[in-house]
Design an enzyme around this catalytic site. Sequence first.
Site: not given
Ligand SMILES: NC(=O)c1ccc[n+]([C@@H]2O[C@H](COP(=O)([O-])OP(=O)(O)OC[C@H]3O[C@@H](n4cnc5c(N)ncnc54)[C@H](OP(=O)(O)O)[C@@H]3O)[C@@H](O)[C@H]2O)c1
Length: 293
Positions: A133, A129
Amino acid sequence: MIWLIGSKGMLGTELAEVLTASGLAWAGSDRETDIRDPQALQSWLAAPGGANGQTVDWIVNCSAYTAVDRAEDEEELARGINALGAGNIARLAATIGARLIHISTDYVFRGDGTRPYIETDPVDPQGAYGRTKAEGESLVSNLCPQNFIVRTAWLYGQHGPNFVDTMLRLMRERDSIGVVADQHGTPTWAFDLARAIAAIIKREPASFGIYHFTNAGQTTWHEFAGEIQRLGLEYGLLDHACSIKPLTTAEYPTKAQRPAYSVLSKDKIMAAGIAVPEWKASLHAFFERDLAH
Ligand SMILES: NC(=O)c1ccc[n+]([C@@H]2O[C@H](COP(=O)([O-])OP(=O)(O)OC[C@H]3O[C@@H](n4cnc5c(N)ncnc54)[C@H](OP(=O)(O)O)[C@@H]3O)[C@@H](O)[C@H]2O)c1
């Protein structure tokens, strides 16, 4: 207008609400406009359900492949979204002259630091992952000069599965749980990050590039769980105290290696005038606003 990509994810949903409340015009896309397909992205600009021909000044990419453990077995799938997909967005942003805010993660670091990571520290991801990233970050910075890459960590919020929900569920079901006590970081309320992103759009910091944003302070998953329990009892979401046993990382093995230390320095984003609330105050506000009904 602002194009919010990943508008149905945990952060994206929160950001959609913040942009609306701030009076900023936006339109969103998610899965149905696959970021791996440059043509789908291009078509969205003209589509009636998309930008409908309006000028896009900002793109915020909240979409990602976020299944950290599964990525160990699906690295190519994760790369397609986190690296190549991010690159497609960056290329398009540069072509149309939009500024791009791209969200990244503490997992790009090795995770064995002893002081908060600053934006210029070298990346050295330890898992699939984090690798994908980190590749996404390089593509964004190489392909789109007007970029803000915002690294965050330990995100929780109302609109997605997260540590707070998991802890509350386990604490309801059990009298005793074990939680890792030797990994250090900072919880981040998605609402605070969404407000920071909106502030970047409004204030437009003088320099492009990488910024770190989490809540302020630092803790361990074990201490975080203790605070969740304290608030859960206070708000009547739990009806009994559960013993929270401290575990070592070795006692709680996961497929992907977790960073032992991933505290991020927020000095740069604070110097740009963006507020960084303290993690316990934000957790309390999350309970107050979203969990206590
Ligand atoms: N969550 C954490 O603890 C965390 C920590 C550090 C950084 N981040 C970063 O913060 C950001 C937001 O994270 P989050 O937790 O809000 O993520 P999330 O809830 O998994 O949301 C990601 C969204 O992107 C969609 N998606 C996935 N593949 C796609 C594609 N090919 N084309 C278009 N849309 C797509 C997903 O759809 P599906 O649900 O259908 O897959 C989902 O709606 C990300 O960049 C993540 O790497 C998160």
